[in-house]
Design a protein around this motif. Structure first.
Motif, PDB file in Angstrom:
ATOM      1  N   VAL A  41      65.091  46.880 -16.757  1.00  0.00           N
ATOM      2  CA  VAL A  41      65.049  48.232 -15.917  1.00  0.00           C
ATOM      3  C   VAL A  41      66.426  48.945 -16.028  1.00  0.00           C
ATOM      4  CG1 VAL A  41      64.974  48.578 -13.149  1.00  0.00           C
ATOM      5  CG2 VAL A  41      63.725  46.409 -14.102  1.00  0.00           C
ATOM      6  N   ASP A  54      64.954  57.273  -9.658  1.00  0.00           N
ATOM      7  CA  ASP A  54      64.371  57.036 -10.845  1.00  0.00           C
ATOM      8  C   ASP A  54      64.665  56.041 -11.793  1.00  0.00           C
ATOM      9  OD1 ASP A  54      63.230  59.262  -9.706  1.00  0.00           O
ATOM     10  OD2 ASP A  54      63.547  60.605 -11.395  1.00  0.00           O
ATOM     11  N   ASP A  99      63.346  53.199 -15.271  1.00  0.00           N
ATOM     12  CA  ASP A  99      62.157  52.934 -16.250  1.00  0.00           C
ATOM     13  C   ASP A  99      62.248  51.370 -16.437  1.00  0.00           C
ATOM     14  OD1 ASP A  99      61.784  55.566 -16.934  1.00  0.00           O
ATOM     15  OD2 ASP A  99      62.931  55.279 -18.637  1.00  0.00           O
ATOM     16  N   GLY A 156      59.497  54.187 -12.570  1.00  0.00           N
ATOM     17  CA  GLY A 156      59.598  53.795 -11.402  1.00  0.00           C
ATOM     18  C   GLY A 156      60.543  54.593 -10.585  1.00  0.00           C
ATOM     19  N   SER A 157      60.575  54.458  -9.326  1.00  0.00           N
ATOM     20  CA  SER A 157      61.543  54.813  -8.362  1.00  0.00           C
ATOM     21  C   SER A 157      61.354  54.317  -7.040  1.00  0.00           C
ATOM     22  CB  SER A 157      61.148  56.533  -8.184  1.00  0.00           C
ATOM     23  OG  SER A 157      62.060  57.283  -7.485  1.00  0.00           O
ATOM     24  N   SER A 158      62.066  54.781  -5.839  1.00  0.00           N
ATOM     25  CA  SER A 158      61.685  54.144  -4.814  1.00  0.00           C
ATOM     26  C   SER A 158      60.801  54.732  -3.953  1.00  0.00           C
ATOM     27  CB  SER A 158      63.270  54.474  -3.775  1.00  0.00           C
ATOM     28  OG  SER A 158      63.458  55.541  -3.674  1.00  0.00           O
ATOM     29  N   ARG A 198      56.219  58.578  -9.220  1.00  0.00           N
ATOM     30  CA  ARG A 198      56.520  57.317  -9.951  1.00  0.00           C
ATOM     31  C   ARG A 198      56.173  56.200  -9.027  1.00  0.00           C
ATOM     32  NH1 ARG A 198      61.055  56.916 -13.523  1.00  0.00           N
ATOM     33  NH2 ARG A 198      61.203  58.923 -14.837  1.00  0.00           N
ATOM     34  N   TRP A 199      56.106  55.088  -9.717  1.00  0.00           N
ATOM     35  CA  TRP A 199      55.633  53.638  -9.154  1.00  0.00           C
ATOM     36  C   TRP A 199      56.995  53.261  -8.481  1.00  0.00           C
ATOM     37  CZ3 TRP A 199      50.815  51.484  -8.759  1.00  0.00           C
ATOM     38  CH2 TRP A 199      49.873  51.992  -9.674  1.00  0.00           C
ATOM     39  N   ASN A 200      56.682  52.608  -7.178  1.00  0.00           N
ATOM     40  CA  ASN A 200      57.704  51.955  -6.431  1.00  0.00           C
ATOM     41  C   ASN A 200      57.600  50.481  -6.651  1.00  0.00           C
ATOM     42  OD1 ASN A 200      56.647  51.392  -4.026  1.00  0.00           O
ATOM     43  ND2 ASN A 200      56.401  53.478  -3.582  1.00  0.00           N
ATOM     44  N   PRO A 201      58.841  49.712  -6.350  1.00  0.00           N
ATOM     45  CA  PRO A 201      58.695  48.374  -6.104  1.00  0.00           C
ATOM     46  C   PRO A 201      57.530  47.812  -5.382  1.00  0.00           C
ATOM     47  CG  PRO A 201      60.995  49.009  -6.328  1.00  0.00           C
ATOM     48  CD  PRO A 201      60.175  50.027  -6.029  1.00  0.00           C
ATOM     49  N   LEU A 208      54.330  47.804  -6.824  1.00  0.00           N
ATOM     50  CA  LEU A 208      53.951  47.172  -8.010  1.00  0.00           C
ATOM     51  C   LEU A 208      53.784  45.651  -7.301  1.00  0.00           C
ATOM     52  CD1 LEU A 208      56.747  48.525 -10.271  1.00  0.00           C
ATOM     53  CD2 LEU A 208      54.323  48.861 -10.435  1.00  0.00           C
TER      54      LEU A 208
END
Length: 155
Positions: free
Chosen positions: A11, A30, A32, A43-45, A55-58, A61
């Protein structure tokens, strides 16, 4: 004898806008997510926490991981039982609750899988296999929140 599996990813924060984390609004969330030989996940928040909605956030996911694991177990169990699945879609929904200190936790993930069966007469057995998939799912067995499923078998 139990088998042990190891998983490694990288990450990398990519949100430094020039001043690092000098202030709460001075950096992007942001990042990756990568692993050798795989496409990068941007990824991001969550946008509620100043993240990039593209972007995908945790949290997304996490919900996806629960759904993926369940699906893979279900498909495996169907193949072993001779139930032919010709299509599968899930639209899972996760609920996270923030605490007063700014932290939080997942409260629940609801899986809503729809599996198309070559023989619709096998739906009752396939329904039982959803429960077995839940019992075997590595991710479901690793989290401390409720996971439920509401499967359907469209004709």
């Amino acid at each position: 004898m139990a088998k042990t599996h190891q998983y490694e990813v990288q990450v990398t924060w990519t949100g430094n806008t020039g001043n690092g984390t000098s202030g709460y609004r001075d950096y992007k969330r942001d990042h990756d997510v990568s692993a050798p030989g795989k496409d990068v996940i941007a990824g991001s928040s969550d946008p509620a926490f100043r993240g990039d909605p593209a972007r995908w956030n945790p949290e997304e996911l996490q919900v996806a991981a629960v759904s993926q694991c369940h699906m893979l177990w279900f498909l495996h169990l169907c193949s072993v039982e001779g139930i032919v699945v010709t299509g599968y879609t899930d639209r899972p929904h996760g609920t996270m609750v923030e605490s007063s200190d700014g932290g939080g936790r997942f409260e629940e993930v609801v899986l809503r899988p729809e599996a198309t069966l070559a023989d619709p007469a096998m739906a009752a057995r396939a329904l039982e296999l959803h429960e077995r998939a839940h019992q075997l799912c590595f991710i479901a067995n690793s989290v401390n929140f409720k996971i439920s499923h509401s499967p359907a078998f469209p004709a």
